[in-house]
Design a protein around this motif. Structure first.
Motif, PDB file in Angstrom:
ATOM      1  N   ILE A   1      71.848   2.246  24.125  1.00 32.60           N
ATOM      2  CA  ILE A   1      72.234   3.655  24.017  1.00 32.60           C
ATOM      3  C   ILE A   1      70.970   4.494  23.852  1.00 32.60           C
ATOM      4  N   ASP A   2      70.722   5.376  24.814  1.00 31.71           N
ATOM      5  CA  ASP A   2      69.560   6.274  24.736  1.00 31.71           C
ATOM      6  C   ASP A   2      69.932   7.604  24.089  1.00 31.71           C
ATOM      7  N   TYR A   3      71.174   8.039  24.307  1.00 30.43           N
ATOM      8  CA  TYR A   3      71.664   9.263  23.678  1.00 30.43           C
ATOM      9  C   TYR A   3      73.088   9.032  23.182  1.00 30.43           C
ATOM     10  N   LEU A   4      73.310   9.368  21.922  1.00 33.86           N
ATOM     11  CA  LEU A   4      74.641   9.341  21.333  1.00 33.86           C
ATOM     12  C   LEU A   4      75.098  10.784  21.156  1.00 33.86           C
ATOM     13  N   LEU A   5      76.242  11.117  21.746  1.00 35.90           N
ATOM     14  CA  LEU A   5      76.812  12.453  21.622  1.00 35.90           C
ATOM     15  C   LEU A   5      78.085  12.348  20.780  1.00 35.90           C
ATOM     16  N   PRO A   6      77.954  12.461  19.450  1.00 35.86           N
ATOM     17  CA  PRO A   6      79.126  12.331  18.581  1.00 35.86           C
ATOM     18  C   PRO A   6      79.741  13.701  18.302  1.00 35.86           C
ATOM     19  N   HIS A   7      81.019  13.830  18.584  1.00 37.93           N
ATOM     20  CA  HIS A   7      81.704  15.061  18.201  1.00 37.93           C
ATOM     21  C   HIS A   7      82.060  14.961  16.723  1.00 37.93           C
ATOM     22  N   VAL A   8      81.467  15.806  15.919  1.00 33.06           N
ATOM     23  CA  VAL A   8      81.833  15.883  14.506  1.00 33.06           C
ATOM     24  C   VAL A   8      82.274  17.312  14.217  1.00 33.06           C
ATOM     25  N   SER A   9      83.278  17.459  13.369  1.00 32.29           N
ATOM     26  CA  SER A   9      83.780  18.793  13.037  1.00 32.29           C
ATOM     27  C   SER A   9      82.861  19.509  12.075  1.00 32.29           C
ATOM     28  N   SER A  10      82.027  18.738  11.379  1.00 33.12           N
ATOM     29  CA  SER A  10      81.181  19.298  10.338  1.00 33.12           C
ATOM     30  C   SER A  10      79.948  18.423  10.137  1.00 33.12           C
ATOM     31  N   HIS A  11      78.813  19.039   9.867  1.00 36.90           N
ATOM     32  CA  HIS A  11      77.604  18.268   9.561  1.00 36.90           C
ATOM     33  C   HIS A  11      77.741  17.490   8.253  1.00 36.90           C
ATOM     34  N   TYR A  12      78.757  17.827   7.492  1.00 35.31           N
ATOM     35  CA  TYR A  12      79.071  17.098   6.262  1.00 35.31           C
ATOM     36  C   TYR A  12      79.256  15.607   6.530  1.00 35.31           C
ATOM     37  N   PHE A  13      79.743  15.259   7.746  1.00 32.56           N
ATOM     38  CA  PHE A  13      80.062  13.869   8.063  1.00 32.56           C
ATOM     39  C   PHE A  13      78.908  13.091   8.706  1.00 32.56           C
ATOM     40  N   VAL A  14      77.842  13.762   9.094  1.00 34.51           N
ATOM     41  CA  VAL A  14      76.811  13.117   9.916  1.00 34.51           C
ATOM     42  C   VAL A  14      76.126  11.967   9.180  1.00 34.51           C
ATOM     43  N   ASP A  15      75.664  12.206   7.972  1.00 39.43           N
ATOM     44  CA  ASP A  15      74.968  11.146   7.231  1.00 39.43           C
ATOM     45  C   ASP A  15      75.897   9.958   6.970  1.00 39.43           C
ATOM     46  N   GLY A  16      77.129  10.247   6.619  1.00 34.05           N
ATOM     47  CA  GLY A  16      78.098   9.172   6.360  1.00 34.05           C
ATOM     48  C   GLY A  16      78.385   8.356   7.604  1.00 34.05           C
ATOM     49  N   LEU A  17      78.449   9.019   8.770  1.00 34.79           N
ATOM     50  CA  LEU A  17      78.697   8.299  10.019  1.00 34.79           C
ATOM     51  C   LEU A  17      77.513   7.404  10.353  1.00 34.79           C
ATOM     52  N   TYR A  18      76.305   7.928  10.173  1.00 34.18           N
ATOM     53  CA  TYR A  18      75.096   7.126  10.430  1.00 34.18           C
ATOM     54  C   TYR A  18      75.079   5.884   9.537  1.00 34.18           C
ATOM     55  N   GLU A  19      75.338   6.087   8.260  1.00 28.20           N
ATOM     56  CA  GLU A  19      75.337   4.959   7.318  1.00 28.20           C
ATOM     57  C   GLU A  19      76.447   3.964   7.630  1.00 28.20           C
ATOM     58  N   GLY A  20      77.609   4.472   8.036  1.00 30.53           N
ATOM     59  CA  GLY A  20      78.711   3.581   8.404  1.00 30.53           C
ATOM     60  C   GLY A  20      78.352   2.709   9.590  1.00 30.53           C
ATOM     61  N   PHE A  21      77.738   3.318  10.603  1.00 30.45           N
ATOM     62  CA  PHE A  21      77.280   2.540  11.758  1.00 30.45           C
ATOM     63  C   PHE A  21      76.261   1.485  11.325  1.00 30.45           C
ATOM     64  N   ALA A  22      75.296   1.905  10.510  1.00 33.59           N
ATOM     65  CA  ALA A  22      74.232   0.985  10.073  1.00 33.59           C
ATOM     66  C   ALA A  22      74.812  -0.191   9.292  1.00 33.59           C
ATOM     67  N   ASN A  23      75.745   0.087   8.403  1.00 31.97           N
ATOM     68  CA  ASN A  23      76.355  -0.976   7.601  1.00 31.97           C
ATOM     69  C   ASN A  23      77.184  -1.936   8.443  1.00 31.97           C
ATOM     70  N   ALA A  24      77.658  -1.449   9.596  1.00 33.77           N
ATOM     71  CA  ALA A  24      78.454  -2.290  10.486  1.00 33.77           C
ATOM     72  C   ALA A  24      77.591  -3.032  11.509  1.00 33.77           C
ATOM     73  N   GLY A  25      76.269  -2.868  11.399  1.00 34.61           N
ATOM     74  CA  GLY A  25      75.371  -3.561  12.316  1.00 34.61           C
ATOM     75  C   GLY A  25      75.173  -2.870  13.643  1.00 34.61           C
ATOM     76  N   ILE A  26      75.544  -1.580  13.707  1.00 33.96           N
ATOM     77  CA  ILE A  26      75.365  -0.838  14.963  1.00 33.96           C
ATOM     78  C   ILE A  26      74.560   0.437  14.685  1.00 33.96           C
TER      79      ILE A  26
END
Length: 377
Positions: free
Chosen positions: A291-316
């Motif tokens: 993946i060279d570019y990830l285009l995540p639709h998020v409703s709020s920047h409030y979720f961005v850090d949590g999404l990144y950490e969730g991906f990292a914890n899942a090995g992705i």
């Protein structure tokens, strides 16, 4: 089966961008009071500007169908004209009418030719579902091309005037005339706009994008309703339709207002997003290195850090340098957001042949997720 290419993408954002301090000038103040939720919500969502299909006195300037048609017009040139389109597939969560469907109203605005149309209902995933219908049509050879769109016109749903009867009723009951947070919250989250893509079975243009695959996942079998309109939740958690309320209750209880259970949103939106993303990547054998570019639709920047950490914890774990977003400047345009991100990325000049783009769209209505994997050709 044919290959499918996004050969052109266009957008339409109505009127001038609107800053945070201007929002109530357009939407109005409920009970003539500034919203207590507004500053909290805006601080968390990180949105600085958005677009409304409204004049400053709250009058509509465009319908959803007109916004969408304007985006579609941007796809046409000397090579491809409106009369060449074989399929129109449109997704939105804010159609102008319960019926006719959104796509036929867009088709009516275009006035181009007899052709197949498809309307994808729902919420944020409606735009991706519209894209998938067009993708499968071109891939199967049912059509040689397709125009797919994602759009919203939520501003007219959020006008203060729509909550007037509820406020009056609360006053009569000698209760505090303040609209519940689950309704007021979304008044500061949603925006208007439209974007469209042209799919064809052969690559055309400078940097066409080949659609490698698309996947969708629903968790409605195990999770309750979180975001809704045209109904209300009972104490039991069951959603009661507007058609089962008396007509006078529609105004008194703001039945048609868009509402969101923020506790459910906070609890489930990220875990299920990580789970579905992992499932899609495993199914197609790709890793974060693909993946060279990830285009995540998020409703709020409030979720961005949590999404990144969730991906990292899942090995992705996907490096933040690969994330491309425009929420701060465009706002949350629901079904149109991922199209608007892709349009801006293509226009940025950053893309190079051989790169891969992942589109990632969550929908909180009853927790649905959609993905697409693209290759720059």
């Amino acid at each position: 089966m044919n290959e499918v290419y996004i050969n052109k993408i266009a957008k339409f954002l109505p009127n001038a961008p609107i800053g945070n301090d201007e929002m109530e000038a357009y939407l109005g103040k409920i009970n003539d009071r500034e919203s207590k939720a507004r500053r909290i919500v805006l601080r968390n969502n990180g949105i600085r500007t958005r677009y409304y299909a409204l004049s400053k006195d709250g009058e509509p300037t465009h319908t959803n169908a007109q916004l969408t048609a304007e985006a579609v017009y941007g796809l046409f040139d000397e090579r491809v004209q409106a009369s060449d389109v074989e399929l129109l597939s449109c997704g939105t969560s804010s159609p102008d009418y319960l019926m006719p469907s959104h796509a036929v109203m867009v088709h009516g605005e275009l006035g181009n030719r007899n052709m197949e149309v498809n309307s994808a209902a729902g919420n944020c995933c409606a735009g991706m579902n519209a894209l998938k219908f067009g993708y499968l049509s071109v891939k199967s050879g049912n059509t040689k091309n397709a125009v797919c769109t994602g759009s919203e016109r939520m501003s007219s749903w959020m006008l203060a005037d729509h909550f007037g009867k509820e406020v009056e009723s609360l006053k009569e009951l000698e209760e505090q005339p303040i609209i519940a947070f689950n309704k007021d919250f979304l008044r500061w989250m949603l925006s208007d706009g439209a974007a469209a893509v042209l799919l064809e079975n052969e690559p055309q243009g400078e940097l066409p994008l080949r659609v490698e695959w698309m996947e969708g996942y629903s968790y409605a079998h195990e999770l309750p309703v979180c975001m809704y309109a045209g109904g209300d939740k009972l104490a039991s958690g069951v959603l009661k339709s507007f058609s089962d309320y008396h007509s006078e209750e529609w105004l008194i209880q703001s039945i048609f207002a868009v509402k969101q259970d923020t506790k459910l949103l906070d609890k489930y939106i990220l875990p299920k997003g990580v789970e579905s993303m992992q499932q899609a990547m495993n199914k197609h054998g790709i890793t974060p290195n693909d993946i060279d570019y990830l285009l995540p639709h998020v409703s709020s920047h409030y979720f961005v850090d949590g999404l990144y950490e969730g991906f990292a914890n899942a090995g992705i774990e996907i490096d933040r340098s690969k994330w491309f977003m425009n929420l701060k400047d465009v706002g949350n345009v629901g079904a149109g957001s991922v199209y608007l991100m892709l349009e801006e990325l293509v226009r940025s000049g950053k893309l190079k042949k051989g790169q891969h783009i992942m589109l990632c769209v969550p929908e909180s209505a009853r927790f649905t997720y959609a993905y697409a994997y693209l290759t720059v050709c």
